[in-house]
Motif scaffolding. Structure first.
Motif, PDB file in Angstrom:
ATOM      1  N   LYS A 200      49.041-130.365  66.004  1.00  0.00           N
ATOM      2  CA  LYS A 200      48.919-128.948  66.346  1.00  0.00           C
ATOM      3  C   LYS A 200      47.459-128.530  66.497  1.00  0.00           C
ATOM      4  O   LYS A 200      46.541-129.244  66.118  1.00  0.00           O
ATOM      5  N   GLU A 201      47.291-127.334  67.016  1.00  0.00           N
ATOM      6  CA  GLU A 201      45.970-126.750  67.236  1.00  0.00           C
ATOM      7  C   GLU A 201      45.945-125.348  66.637  1.00  0.00           C
ATOM      8  O   GLU A 201      46.911-124.585  66.767  1.00  0.00           O
ATOM      9  N   PHE A 202      44.849-125.015  65.968  1.00  0.00           N
ATOM     10  CA  PHE A 202      44.678-123.699  65.368  1.00  0.00           C
ATOM     11  C   PHE A 202      43.328-123.143  65.821  1.00  0.00           C
ATOM     12  O   PHE A 202      42.355-123.878  65.959  1.00  0.00           O
ATOM     13  N   THR A 212      45.519-134.681  65.234  1.00  0.00           N
ATOM     14  CA  THR A 212      46.232-135.708  65.988  1.00  0.00           C
ATOM     15  C   THR A 212      47.684-135.786  65.540  1.00  0.00           C
ATOM     16  O   THR A 212      48.075-135.245  64.503  1.00  0.00           O
ATOM     17  N   ARG A 213      48.473-136.487  66.326  1.00  0.00           N
ATOM     18  CA  ARG A 213      49.794-136.888  65.867  1.00  0.00           C
ATOM     19  C   ARG A 213      49.604-137.800  64.653  1.00  0.00           C
ATOM     20  O   ARG A 213      48.497-138.274  64.400  1.00  0.00           O
ATOM     21  N   PRO A 214      50.649-138.100  63.898  1.00  0.00           N
ATOM     22  CA  PRO A 214      50.497-139.035  62.782  1.00  0.00           C
ATOM     23  C   PRO A 214      49.991-140.399  63.255  1.00  0.00           C
ATOM     24  O   PRO A 214      50.497-140.967  64.221  1.00  0.00           O
ATOM     25  N   PHE A 228      46.622-137.872  59.563  1.00  0.00           N
ATOM     26  CA  PHE A 228      46.144-137.324  60.822  1.00  0.00           C
ATOM     27  C   PHE A 228      44.626-137.224  60.782  1.00  0.00           C
ATOM     28  O   PHE A 228      44.014-137.143  59.718  1.00  0.00           O
ATOM     29  N   ALA A 229      44.012-137.298  61.948  1.00  0.00           N
ATOM     30  CA  ALA A 229      42.575-137.069  62.093  1.00  0.00           C
ATOM     31  C   ALA A 229      42.357-135.622  62.486  1.00  0.00           C
ATOM     32  O   ALA A 229      43.235-134.981  63.083  1.00  0.00           O
TER      33      ALA A 229
END
Length: 351
Positions: A200-202, A212-214, A228-229
């Motif tokens: 996701k993005e915040f 990132t995705r897992p 995640f990174a």
């Protein structure tokens, strides 16, 4: 600078951690506020290890008071505090989803953690808010790794193929469990907001925090789990915190970092202190090749190369190609201790 950072505590300071404080004009972010004592093989006395652990805890707690957002990349104790709820008070918590891409050990830790959080901030029990499982399709994650999948490992190819087949079988069993286990929900309380951040993005003003995705915690189908990174970006400035990619071992993760081309890279290294046990020579070579390529191709002003790595005296010898490449190209590659003007503890002490 629109974006500034400071290593709060890392392994090179004498206790296991990968905690960094990042500040922009919009928001202050504390990534992975956790810490753990060094392993028995670390060349220091127990008294020294405890002293560094205590000092690190104090520094992380102090940094948390200045943060608006706390990021938890996964549920290993050197990346979050499971019991100290005051660290999270008044914060937005952006955390690894505990309901999928997680192993049994971290799921249990997450249940304990969110039980504490939701009781402390909301006066509710986790059991009363658990949601029904979601049924999802979980495709083979190896398909997301075209570079690693097509790489020629020579004599290791046959063994690797066997391990990937065994790993996918393990992964499918994990997926069945994720589809049958009650879900821990995100929650919003007066003094705490909890969001699961994978993929996701915040946005906070002009600052973007993207996750990132897992990603595998080390090799493909690592039983240790997923992380995640974190990518923090404001204007033309960008910081990446890799979390526990162990090198990175996987070639596709290295290419992703190169494509992102951050100004600041917080890169964890391979577990050289586990060489011959959890880390074999083939995968060590992968991490070195990947790190060398990253150093060559990104334009970072600074690369902090630390977590996992400075847990044994010969860590720079085991990864000498990375350090030599940085020196040759005049790239600013440092442990967190060196960035702070200190020497890595592992090179100073004797057991």
């Amino acid at each position: 600078m629109k974006l500034s950072f400071k290593p709060v505590w890392f392994d090179s300071l004498g206790a296991k951690s990968s905690c960094v404080f990042v500040k922009t004009s919009d928001v202050s972010i504390l990534i992975d506020p956790g810490i753990a004592i060094m392993q028995p093989s670390f060349p220091a006395s127990e008294e020294e290890k405890i002293r560094w652990l205590t000092k690190g805890e104090r520094e992380i707690i102090k940094a948390s008071k200045r943060a608006d957002v706390i990021v938890v990349s996964h549920y290993h104790y050197d990346h979050y505090f499971p019991d100290n709820m005051e660290v999270y008070g008044g914060k937005i918590l952006l955390a690894k989803n505990p309901n999928s891409y997680i192993n049994d050990s971290q799921r249990k830790r997450a249940e304990y953690f969110y039980s504490n959080l939701y009781s402390y901030f909301g006066g509710i029990t986790l059991e009363n808010v658990l949601a029904k499982p979601e049924t999802k399709e979980y495709p083979n994650p190896i398909k997301e790794l075209p570079i690693a999948s097509s790489k020629d490992f020579g004599e290791y190819n046959k063994r690797r193929k066997q391990l990937l087949k065994k790993g996918f079988k393990w992964f499918k069993n994990r997926a069945k469990k994720w589809n049958s286990t009650p879900r821990i929900p995100e929650m919003v309380f007066k003094d705490l907001k909890v969001f699961f951040a994978d993929g996701k993005e915040f946005r906070f003003g002009d600052t973007k925090i993207e996750f990132t995705r897992p990603l595998f915690h080390g090799i493909e189908f690592s039983r240790v789990g997923w992380v995640f990174a974190t990518v923090i970006e404001r204007g033309d400035e960008k910081l990446i915190h890799s979390s526990d990619l162990n090198g990175p071992i996987i070639e596709d993760y290295a290419e992703w970092i190169i494509k992102e081309n951050p100004n600041v890279l917080i890169l964890d290294g391979p577990m050289t202190y586990m060489l011959g046990y959890l880390l074999n020579k083939t995968n060590l070579k992968r991490t070195i090749d990947n790190a060398v390529k990253i150093v060559k191709e990104i334009d970072a002003e600074v690369i902090i190369y630390d977590h996992h790595l400075p847990r044994e005296v010969h860590f720079k010898e085991h990864t000498k190609e990375v350090w030599e490449t940085a020196e040759k190209l005049n790239k600013n590659l440092l442990t967190a201790a060196e960035f702070l003007g200190k020497k890595p503890k592992v090179t100073e002490c004797k057991k």
